[in-house]
Design a protein around this motif. Sequence first.
Motif, PDB file in Angstrom:
ATOM      1  N   GLU A  88       0.858  -1.182   0.000  1.00 31.36           N
ATOM      2  CA  GLU A  88       0.000   0.000   0.000  1.00 31.36           C
ATOM      3  C   GLU A  88       0.901   1.242   0.000  1.00 31.36           C
ATOM      4  O   GLU A  88       1.825   1.342   0.818  1.00 31.36           O
ATOM      5  N   THR A  89       0.632   2.154  -0.893  1.00 32.42           N
ATOM      6  CA  THR A  89       1.472   3.345  -1.041  1.00 32.42           C
ATOM      7  C   THR A  89       1.534   4.143   0.252  1.00 32.42           C
ATOM      8  O   THR A  89       2.619   4.535   0.706  1.00 32.42           O
ATOM      9  N   GLN A  90       0.387   4.368   0.894  1.00 33.34           N
ATOM     10  CA  GLN A  90       0.369   5.177   2.115  1.00 33.34           C
ATOM     11  C   GLN A  90       1.097   4.478   3.260  1.00 33.34           C
ATOM     12  O   GLN A  90       1.781   5.123   4.044  1.00 33.34           O
ATOM     13  N   VAL A  91       0.971   3.169   3.359  1.00 36.49           N
ATOM     14  CA  VAL A  91       1.686   2.411   4.392  1.00 36.49           C
ATOM     15  C   VAL A  91       3.200   2.563   4.180  1.00 36.49           C
ATOM     16  O   VAL A  91       3.950   2.777   5.130  1.00 36.49           O
ATOM     17  N   PHE A  92       3.621   2.468   2.924  1.00 32.86           N
ATOM     18  CA  PHE A  92       5.040   2.618   2.609  1.00 32.86           C
ATOM     19  C   PHE A  92       5.529   4.010   2.992  1.00 32.86           C
ATOM     20  O   PHE A  92       6.580   4.157   3.641  1.00 32.86           O
ATOM     21  N   LEU A  93       4.790   5.044   2.600  1.00 31.90           N
ATOM     22  CA  LEU A  93       5.223   6.417   2.881  1.00 31.90           C
ATOM     23  C   LEU A  93       5.221   6.715   4.379  1.00 31.90           C
ATOM     24  O   LEU A  93       6.088   7.451   4.873  1.00 31.90           O
ATOM     25  N   THR A  94       4.294   6.140   5.120  1.00 33.40           N
ATOM     26  CA  THR A  94       4.285   6.303   6.579  1.00 33.40           C
ATOM     27  C   THR A  94       5.514   5.623   7.182  1.00 33.40           C
ATOM     28  O   THR A  94       6.160   6.176   8.077  1.00 33.40           O
ATOM     29  N   GLY A  95       5.848   4.449   6.677  1.00 29.98           N
ATOM     30  CA  GLY A  95       7.057   3.760   7.129  1.00 29.98           C
ATOM     31  C   GLY A  95       8.302   4.569   6.831  1.00 29.98           C
ATOM     32  O   GLY A  95       9.242   4.611   7.637  1.00 29.98           O
ATOM     33  N   TYR A  96       8.307   5.230   5.669  1.00 31.62           N
ATOM     34  CA  TYR A  96       9.448   6.070   5.304  1.00 31.62           C
ATOM     35  C   TYR A  96       9.569   7.264   6.259  1.00 31.62           C
ATOM     36  O   TYR A  96      10.676   7.624   6.661  1.00 31.62           O
ATOM     37  N   GLN A  97       8.452   7.845   6.661  1.00 28.51           N
ATOM     38  CA  GLN A  97       8.491   8.966   7.617  1.00 28.51           C
ATOM     39  C   GLN A  97       9.087   8.514   8.953  1.00 28.51           C
ATOM     40  O   GLN A  97       9.890   9.230   9.558  1.00 28.51           O
ATOM     41  N   LYS A  98       8.713   7.329   9.413  1.00 28.51           N
ATOM     42  CA  LYS A  98       9.272   6.799  10.668  1.00 28.51           C
ATOM     43  C   LYS A  98      10.768   6.522  10.513  1.00 28.51           C
ATOM     44  O   LYS A  98      11.551   6.789  11.429  1.00 28.51           O
ATOM     45  N   GLN A 119       5.726   9.105  -6.384  1.00 29.41           N
ATOM     46  CA  GLN A 119       5.097   9.456  -7.654  1.00 29.41           C
ATOM     47  C   GLN A 119       3.887   8.587  -7.973  1.00 29.41           C
ATOM     48  O   GLN A 119       3.223   8.806  -8.984  1.00 29.41           O
ATOM     49  N   GLU A 120       3.592   7.604  -7.121  1.00 27.33           N
ATOM     50  CA  GLU A 120       2.529   6.646  -7.396  1.00 27.33           C
ATOM     51  C   GLU A 120       1.154   7.221  -7.065  1.00 27.33           C
ATOM     52  O   GLU A 120       0.888   7.564  -5.926  1.00 27.33           O
ATOM     53  N   PRO A 121       0.274   7.336  -8.065  1.00 25.45           N
ATOM     54  CA  PRO A 121      -1.063   7.864  -7.803  1.00 25.45           C
ATOM     55  C   PRO A 121      -2.025   6.794  -7.263  1.00 25.45           C
ATOM     56  O   PRO A 121      -3.065   7.134  -6.697  1.00 25.45           O
ATOM     57  N   LYS A 122      -1.694   5.538  -7.417  1.00 27.39           N
ATOM     58  CA  LYS A 122      -2.583   4.452  -6.996  1.00 27.39           C
ATOM     59  C   LYS A 122      -2.398   4.144  -5.503  1.00 27.39           C
ATOM     60  O   LYS A 122      -1.404   4.514  -4.903  1.00 27.39           O
TER      61      LYS A 122
END
Length: 90
Positions: A36-46, A81-84
Amino acid sequence: MDNYSYPIDPEWSREEMIAVIDFLNLVEQANETGVETQVFLTGYQKFKQVIRSIGEEKKIGREFEQVSGYSLYRTVQAAKQEPKKRFKLS
């Protein structure tokens, strides 16, 4: 997922190690099965709360790519860059 060592610093706290390892697991998932894109980006923030400098991020990225074959940088750029809702590097 192959067996290999993650690039971690023994001076990190347990929570910091968990944040870094969880994110590196997400990088693996994004390259292998998708995530999931949002899960990945949240992990990146942590991850960025532990790894604050670009130099240290690049160092960990190089070490991780050597053992796993997955580029932290390319995976993060693809996620940004992923819109999905879900993405997978091919």
